[in-house]
Design a protein around this motif. Sequence first.
Motif, PDB file in Angstrom:
ATOM      1  N   TRP A  47       0.810  -1.222   0.000  1.00  0.00           N
ATOM      2  CA  TRP A  47       0.000   0.000   0.000  1.00  0.00           C
ATOM      3  C   TRP A  47       0.845   1.274   0.000  1.00  0.00           C
ATOM      4  O   TRP A  47       0.305   2.379  -0.049  1.00  0.00           O
ATOM      5  N   GLN A  76      14.744   5.588  -2.272  1.00  0.00           N
ATOM      6  CA  GLN A  76      16.057   5.880  -2.873  1.00  0.00           C
ATOM      7  C   GLN A  76      16.046   5.498  -4.348  1.00  0.00           C
ATOM      8  O   GLN A  76      15.170   4.774  -4.800  1.00  0.00           O
ATOM      9  N   ASP A  77      17.071   6.002  -5.074  1.00  0.00           N
ATOM     10  CA  ASP A  77      17.143   5.633  -6.491  1.00  0.00           C
ATOM     11  C   ASP A  77      18.242   4.586  -6.705  1.00  0.00           C
ATOM     12  O   ASP A  77      19.023   4.271  -5.802  1.00  0.00           O
ATOM     13  N   THR A  98      21.905   5.518  -5.920  1.00  0.00           N
ATOM     14  CA  THR A  98      22.208   5.600  -4.478  1.00  0.00           C
ATOM     15  C   THR A  98      22.448   4.207  -3.908  1.00  0.00           C
ATOM     16  O   THR A  98      23.392   3.991  -3.134  1.00  0.00           O
ATOM     17  N   GLY A 157       9.483   4.548  11.989  1.00  0.00           N
ATOM     18  CA  GLY A 157       8.433   3.644  11.523  1.00  0.00           C
ATOM     19  C   GLY A 157       7.951   3.961  10.121  1.00  0.00           C
ATOM     20  O   GLY A 157       7.097   3.278   9.574  1.00  0.00           O
ATOM     21  N   GLU A 158       8.494   5.034   9.525  1.00  0.00           N
ATOM     22  CA  GLU A 158       8.087   5.368   8.165  1.00  0.00           C
ATOM     23  C   GLU A 158       8.695   4.382   7.176  1.00  0.00           C
ATOM     24  O   GLU A 158       9.801   3.879   7.408  1.00  0.00           O
ATOM     25  N   ILE A 159       7.981   4.086   6.117  1.00  0.00           N
ATOM     26  CA  ILE A 159       8.526   3.212   5.081  1.00  0.00           C
ATOM     27  C   ILE A 159       8.404   3.903   3.724  1.00  0.00           C
ATOM     28  O   ILE A 159       7.509   4.747   3.570  1.00  0.00           O
ATOM     29  N   TRP A 219      14.949   4.961  13.689  1.00  0.00           N
ATOM     30  CA  TRP A 219      13.840   4.815  12.745  1.00  0.00           C
ATOM     31  C   TRP A 219      12.526   5.090  13.455  1.00  0.00           C
ATOM     32  O   TRP A 219      12.250   4.537  14.519  1.00  0.00           O
ATOM     33  N   ALA A 259       5.259  -4.708   5.600  1.00  0.00           N
ATOM     34  CA  ALA A 259       4.455  -4.238   6.744  1.00  0.00           C
ATOM     35  C   ALA A 259       2.960  -4.440   6.474  1.00  0.00           C
ATOM     36  O   ALA A 259       2.127  -3.939   7.219  1.00  0.00           O
ATOM     37  N   ALA A 270      26.227  -0.375   7.627  1.00  0.00           N
ATOM     38  CA  ALA A 270      27.030   0.489   6.772  1.00  0.00           C
ATOM     39  C   ALA A 270      26.243   1.705   6.310  1.00  0.00           C
ATOM     40  O   ALA A 270      26.814   2.780   6.101  1.00  0.00           O
ATOM     41  N   LYS A 271      24.950   1.537   6.148  1.00  0.00           N
ATOM     42  CA  LYS A 271      24.132   2.639   5.634  1.00  0.00           C
ATOM     43  C   LYS A 271      22.677   2.471   6.060  1.00  0.00           C
ATOM     44  O   LYS A 271      22.160   1.355   6.122  1.00  0.00           O
ATOM     45  N   SER A 272      22.026   3.609   6.351  1.00  0.00           N
ATOM     46  CA  SER A 272      20.591   3.601   6.658  1.00  0.00           C
ATOM     47  C   SER A 272      19.918   4.614   5.746  1.00  0.00           C
ATOM     48  O   SER A 272      20.325   5.780   5.713  1.00  0.00           O
ATOM     49  N   PHE A 273      18.944   4.172   4.996  1.00  0.00           N
ATOM     50  CA  PHE A 273      18.221   5.074   4.099  1.00  0.00           C
ATOM     51  C   PHE A 273      16.766   5.170   4.544  1.00  0.00           C
ATOM     52  O   PHE A 273      16.029   4.190   4.498  1.00  0.00           O
ATOM     53  N   TYR A 274      16.359   6.360   4.956  1.00  0.00           N
ATOM     54  CA  TYR A 274      14.973   6.579   5.366  1.00  0.00           C
ATOM     55  C   TYR A 274      14.253   7.252   4.201  1.00  0.00           C
ATOM     56  O   TYR A 274      14.590   8.363   3.822  1.00  0.00           O
TER      57      TYR A 274
END
Lengths: 186, 207
Positions: free
Chosen positions: A76, A172-173, A176, A150-152, A148, A106, A165-169
């Motif tokens: 969704w 992303q493309d 990246t 809770g946003e997705i 985080w 989720a 190593a990396k956190s993307f909130y």
Amino acid sequence: MMSPFKCRAVYVLFILAVCTPLACTGKDTQPQKDASVLIERARQGEVVGVDEHQIKQVIESFKDEKVVLVNFWATWCMPCVEEFPDLVKLHQTYQSKGLEVIAVSADSPKSVDSKIKPFLERHGAQFLCFVKDTKDDGAFINAIDNEWGGEIPVTFIHAKSGARAKSFYGKQDWETFVAAVEPLLD
Amino acid sequence: MKTSVLILVLTLTLTFTFGMFAEAGKVKMDKKVGNFTLNDAAGKRHSLKDLSKDKKGTVVMFIATQCPVSNNYNERMVKLYNDYKDKGVQFIGINSNKQEAIDEIAEYNKAHGFEFAVLKDAGNKIADYFGAKRTPEVYLLDENLTLRYHGAIDSSEHEPETATPYLRETLNLVIAGEEIPDEMKETKVFGCTIKRVRKETKRRSTP
């Protein structure tokens, strides 16, 4: 009838026989076993429900073996849907170089057959897919990442060492993702 | 001299007008929330101050018409409203999603029996002010409009029967005039990202 002494000796031997192999490994093997069962089921195409402890075990089970990209998404969630083809492509491109892609939905666990599986099939996703199945969403979020909210979508990339190593909130493309994953691979 | 006075007047006017939003996203726990005014789906204007007048507590809920997570909480929100409306609690729904128009909101409220005001936050200024990111996301204010709780309605979107009712627990404390323990003040929530009118200038990425 066995004497009390003999009975105690048998008990001690039994305890030693059971506990020694575990003690020799130096760690509790149960979580690893649980994780490997979950992974095997997911490899067979099942979308397995996982709580906060299980998904952590799954991620940690690849420590020292693979670079792991974990993406939290939902059918969704439009930004998640838009991002998903890049995850499929990342897996296709880098799995042979040691990248494990894990998607955790989720969506409701009840919608595995009606929504999640048809979506995965439509996108040709061949990586490990799970569905969040917890009684405590906050505990699930915190177990994965304290920062985080809770946003997705959200994506976490772990180096082979297991370190984050990396956190993307947010969405992303392709570029990246590639820039984050490539330096970590062999 | 005249120029200095003019600059001073202009500065004061701007400070007064935009003071409330000067610290967007800076609503803080245990601090008073500033007043704001928004239209409901019928075009009627409401201010936080008026709605919360003489109330023991005010629940500000960022909700949506098109978000399945928010939708899954509709019945729970209606039940909360019914359970607490006679206990001096005001419920305010806020829709900050750019793609959800007023007509759609009005229709949705009617279809789902929302008797509480749902205000349209065109331009997502109030979402920015609160720092709200998702729907549903709730903020509980006490009688002095001090923020006392922020986060989820309960602990589980999919299992309401066994979920920990975070909002109810904190509401009961606020109504009773009791302190909320620190560990109960904030919870996390899965939800749909609020679709804002302008593109985020900074994309969060760590490290």
